[in-house]
Design a protein around this motif. Structure first.
Motif, PDB file in Angstrom:
ATOM      1  N   ARG A  32       0.830  -1.193   0.000  1.00 14.54           N
ATOM      2  CA  ARG A  32       0.000   0.000   0.000  1.00 14.54           C
ATOM      3  C   ARG A  32       0.873   1.255   0.000  1.00 14.54           C
ATOM      4  O   ARG A  32       0.599   2.214  -0.693  1.00 14.54           O
ATOM      5  N   ASP A  33       1.964   1.225   0.786  1.00 13.75           N
ATOM      6  CA  ASP A  33       2.848   2.379   0.865  1.00 13.75           C
ATOM      7  C   ASP A  33       3.435   2.716  -0.494  1.00 13.75           C
ATOM      8  O   ASP A  33       3.613   3.872  -0.833  1.00 13.75           O
ATOM      9  N   GLN A  35       2.035   2.256  -3.369  1.00 10.11           N
ATOM     10  CA  GLN A  35       1.027   2.849  -4.242  1.00 10.11           C
ATOM     11  C   GLN A  35       0.694   4.284  -3.856  1.00 10.11           C
ATOM     12  O   GLN A  35       0.379   5.106  -4.706  1.00 10.11           O
ATOM     13  N   TRP A  36       0.727   4.576  -2.596  1.00  8.35           N
ATOM     14  CA  TRP A  36       0.305   5.899  -2.123  1.00  8.35           C
ATOM     15  C   TRP A  36       1.384   6.943  -2.414  1.00  8.35           C
ATOM     16  O   TRP A  36       2.576   6.677  -2.249  1.00  8.35           O
ATOM     17  N   ASP A 207      -0.013  16.803   4.039  1.00  7.18           N
ATOM     18  CA  ASP A 207      -1.138  15.879   3.937  1.00  7.18           C
ATOM     19  C   ASP A 207      -2.043  15.928   5.161  1.00  7.18           C
ATOM     20  O   ASP A 207      -3.246  15.709   5.048  1.00  7.18           O
ATOM     21  N   TYR A 252      -6.057   4.748   6.574  1.00  5.96           N
ATOM     22  CA  TYR A 252      -5.863   3.528   5.790  1.00  5.96           C
ATOM     23  C   TYR A 252      -5.368   2.434   6.707  1.00  5.96           C
ATOM     24  O   TYR A 252      -5.814   2.333   7.845  1.00  5.96           O
ATOM     25  N   ILE A 258      -3.881   9.205   6.912  1.00  2.31           N
ATOM     26  CA  ILE A 258      -3.108   9.424   5.683  1.00  2.31           C
ATOM     27  C   ILE A 258      -3.262  10.848   5.158  1.00  2.31           C
ATOM     28  O   ILE A 258      -2.355  11.397   4.546  1.00  2.31           O
TER      29      ILE A 258
END
Ligand code: SF4
Length: 351
Positions: A32-33, A35-36, A207, A252, A258
């Protein structure tokens, strides 16, 4: 509204779940990391990050980085209200396990404590750092290395504590670290005493905004935060701008934050913090599911002993009335630890 054991479990499940509902394993988290993409990386891809850093750095020559607007030339060694030099001064950096659960996760929030402060509250718990400037002066490149170290040891974010007066250094360091693989959200952990014009420079870089909203009354703000009687009006505008940039908090894997807005409000004795006005303002100005942490941990520190109105801790009753107001005005996304404390005081258990 009744807050039942089932509601409490549901909220924990929500925090423990993921927006993507994907398996919670270290491998999955790593995938996941990858992709983000953090906001600042997108800005770099668009070719805009360098310009923002230049714009921010130019502010050091006539420092107006915060509402104090001192106008000093920090590039030439002049110092304003915050007493900060042009280079960042850092007191410490480490994984922090005492922050909100959605920042801490399993490996901690990667916290960097900057020395000096543009607000300087008389009850500050970190007064040797904020008032006296204890810490070590470093280069922006060292700051980048700190960020990378925190990432390497598994922290879930870079939590920048009291960032306002060193914002240009942070932006420069972030770009240096990005080039070496930084891939974590920045948490802008601020007193909330921010100028709109400065926040616009941060648009697309930060963010997670985590501002305090300390007071709703000009007289209290002026008295306890070094004459900053415009604090409430300034902070309201700042928080609305922060919300415009990042929206409601999103979580997430394993309930880790996030992106989004997290507001902190410290309940003070004798209703000094104006808690009812605060929750009413949030309910009217922002979505009802805005993340709000109503904090119970006020303690008498530094010069607060000299002011009878705030020279004691809060009572259980004061905390409960604060949480009751939050319910009354319909806030639905209160920090789970605050809710657990409320339930403990109400029912003798956290559920
Ligand atoms: S950051 Fe410091 S020097 Fe700059 S305006 Fe604020 S208090 Fe003054």
């Amino acid at each position: 509204m009744d807050f039942t054991r089932r509601d409490f479990i549901k909220r924990l499940l929500f925090l423990g779940g993921s927006i993507l509902l994907s398996p919670i394993t270290p491998h999955a988290a790593q995938k996941r990391d990858v992709q983000w993409i953090p906001a600042y990386e997108k800005l770099e891809i668009e070719g805009k990050l360098t310009q923002r850093i230049k714009q921010a750095y130019s502010l050091f020559e006539n420092c107006q980085l915060c509402p104090r607007k001192c106008g000093v030339n920090r590039q030439k060694g002049e110092k304003g209200f915050c007493r900060a030099p042009v280079k960042p001064v850092v007191f410490s950096y480490h994984p922090h396990f005492g922050e909100e659960m959605c920042l801490v996760g399993g490996k901690g929030s990667g916290t960097i404590f900057f020395s000096n402060c543009n607000l300087r509250c008389i009850f500050c718990q970190n007064w040797p750092i904020s008032h006296e400037g204890k810490g070590k002066e470093i280069q922006d490149e060292d700051l980048a290395d700190m960020m990378l170290h925190l990432q390497k040891i598994g922290c879930h974010n870079i939590n920048l504590v009291t960032p306002t007066h060193v914002m240009p250094n942070i932006l420069h360091a972030t770009r240096v670290a990005l080039k070496k693989g930084l891939h974590l959200p920045l948490v802008y952990n601020t007193s909330g005493y921010e100028r709109l014009e400065i926040l616009k420079i941060l648009d697309g870089i930060v963010d997670i905004y985590m501002p305090d909203m300390k007071y709703m009354d000009a007289e209290k703000a002026g008295k306890y935060s070094a004459g900053a009687s415009d604090y409430s009006e300034v902070t309201k505008k700042a928080v609305i701008e922060m919300y415009r940039q990042v929206g409601v908090l999103k979580l997430y894997h394993q309930g880790i934050a996030i992106r989004g807005l997290m507001i902190r409000h410290l309940v003070m004795p004798n209703r000094v913090a104006g808690t009812e006005k605060f929750v009413r303002w949030v309910a009217e100005a922002l979505p009802k599911d805005t993340y709000v942490n109503i904090m119970a941990q006020y303690r008498v520190e530094y010069k607060a002993f000299d002011y009878p109105e705030i020279a004691r801790g809060i009572t259980a009753q004061e905390f409960l009335e604060a949480m009751d107001w939050a319910e009354k005005y319909g806030l639905t996304n209160l920090d789970p630890q605050s809710v657990a404390v409320r339930n403990f005081y109400r029912h003798g258990s956290s559920s």
